[in-house]
Scaffold this active site. Structure first.
Site, PDB file in Angstrom:
ATOM      1  N   CYS A  63       0.843  -1.196   0.000  1.00  0.00           N
ATOM      2  CA  CYS A  63       0.000   0.000   0.000  1.00  0.00           C
ATOM      3  C   CYS A  63       0.879   1.248   0.000  1.00  0.00           C
ATOM      4  CB  CYS A  63      -0.924  -0.004   1.218  1.00  0.00           C
ATOM      5  SG  CYS A  63      -2.050   1.400   1.286  1.00  0.00           S
ATOM      6  N   TYR A 308     -28.459   5.442   9.254  1.00  0.00           N
ATOM      7  CA  TYR A 308     -29.296   6.629   9.089  1.00  0.00           C
ATOM      8  C   TYR A 308     -30.658   6.220   8.533  1.00  0.00           C
ATOM      9  CZ  TYR A 308     -24.590   8.560   9.336  1.00  0.00           C
ATOM     10  OH  TYR A 308     -23.294   8.842   9.720  1.00  0.00           O
TER      11      TYR A 308
END
Length: 421
Positions: A63, A308
């Site tokens: 990475c 949500y």
């Protein structure tokens, strides 16, 4: 009432991640607190040592973003710049011996056993760590591995690169920024189909049979279409020069993830009802490194329960079945079985394309490509995509820590038996 006090800001190099995480303020605060404590706060390891260990971890997943970040932080913390030539130039032998655990926790954490702990803490003829140092190092390693998954999934780009380089990589972030409302590439019926599947799950009583759950759990690993596939990511391309760059801080890059059901070792399935984070893992880490354990626990709980009640343009949606399928599928990839969960729900909730994406991000983050990103969650809002990737990061992190803390528990038991002889 105690006045609100925001967590201390992280150094600027973290901004590319924080800009994405900010779509979930409830998560951002505990994330910042945890990262601050783990990499910059009190602890048995010195700050530059933590960043060097993180460099070792980032190298396992090739990475570039995390490698760049921790090289800069290592230098800022006063680390010996000679060490950046590679692990063989590191003058702290205790860090060098962590390479084995780095490999295990990154790819096959089920091989992290009591003997691993024994070798790293009781080596009388060579370098060894205290238990407190080992715990700190293991969390740094595991969290950095998980951060690599998140960074590659969102296509994170270091803030220091040139404008021309940033422009060439901009397409990697378009998928994340593309809300359902403003895309012309909407997959017809993606959300509607998911809602129908959720309704079917609620309408049909779960079987609840342990044998059925076991059979479905094992069958999750028999589907070749959900295997990690694809080329190397643009920032982690597999050319010789870059591969050599990643090999500086770790050895044996050929050691990688293998499907748990296809492994050649004799490790048994990890059953959560026998060893869980809440009742076991948390307790043992709290005793050895309490400064960060509660912060990890807060992140795990928040990520699993964050909602949500929306999915695309739909509101008042119970997303618990989808969230649980994502979380439990990731842990199943690492051989962790939740006995009270019907794993047929994973195949109901997650398409083949989605399973391929999740598995690649969790197990082979350097293989994440634009085509993988563009093939999933087309109808999702940007914040919903971020939430899925937060779940991948946290579920994967918890899986690694479960194996590590179980190894610690078995090490304690073995040590007690030896003392009684």
């Amino acid at each position: 009432m105690t006045p609100y006090s925001p967590p201390p800001a992280l150094p600027r190099v973290w901004e590319p991640l924080l800009q994405v995480i900010q779509s979930h303020p409830r998560y951002e605060e505990p994330f910042v607190r945890c990262i601050n404590e783990l990499f910059y706060g009190a602890g048995p390891l010195r700050v530059h040592e933590r960043h060097y260990i993180a460099l070792m971890a980032a190298s396992r997943h090739r990475c570039s973003f995390m490698l760049n970040l921790f090289e800069r932080e290592f230098e800022a913390a006063g680390g010996d710049l000679g060490w950046l030539k590679g692990l063989k130039f590191c003058k702290n032998s205790k860090l060098i011996v962590l390479d084995e655990m780095n490999r295990l926790l990154a790819h096959q954490p089920w091989l992290c056993l009591a003997d691993t702990i024994q070798r790293l803490t009781k080596n009388e003829s060579g370098p060894h760590l205290s238990l407190q140092e080992l715990v700190h190092a293991a969390i740094v390693l595991s969290h950095t591995h998980a951060l690599c998954s998140f960074a590659e999934a969102i296509g994170a780009v270091p803030i220091e690169i040139s404008s021309s380089e940033r422009q060439s990589m901009a397409s990697r972030c378009e998928w994340l920024a593309r809300d359902k409302e403003n895309t012309g590439a909407r997959r017809k019926g993606e959300i509607e189909d998911l809602l129908k599947r959720m309704n079917r799950l609620r309408a049909v009583a779960a079987d609840g049979s342990d044998e059925r759950g076991k059979e479905t759990f094992e069958r999750l690993h028999e589907q070749p279409e959900d295997g990690g596939s694809g080329g190397d990511s643009p920032t982690s391309a597999g050319d010789g020069s870059l591969l050599q760059n990643f090999q500086r801080f770790t050895g044996n890059l050929s050691f990688t993830y293998v499907d748990f059901q296809s492994r050649s070792d004799s490790t048994k399935t990890f059953k959560i009802h026998e060893f869980s984070w809440d009742q076991h893992g948390y307790v043992i880490l709290e005793d050895l490194y309490n400064e960060v354990t509660g912060k990890l626990d807060e992140k795990f709980n928040l990520t699993q329960n964050l909602t949500y009640k929306t999915m695309g343009q739909y509101e008042d949606v119970d997303t618990s079945a989808y969230r649980m399928a994502v979380w439990n599928y990731i842990q199943a990839l690492y051989g962790i079985r939740h006995d009270d969960y019907d794993y047929s729900e994973v195949n109901t909730m997650l398409s083949r394309e989605m399973k391929t994406f999740i598995k690649t991000v969790a197990c082979f983050p350097h293989r994440v490509t634009d085509s993988l990103r563009n093939g999933v969650m087309v109808d999702f809002k940007a914040s919903e995509k971020v939430h899925v990737m937060l779940m991948i990061m946290e579920s994967r992190l918890q899986a690694a820590l479960l194996y590590f803390t179980r190894a610690l528990t078995n090490y304690y038991a073995s040590d007690r038996r030896s003392a009684m002889r």
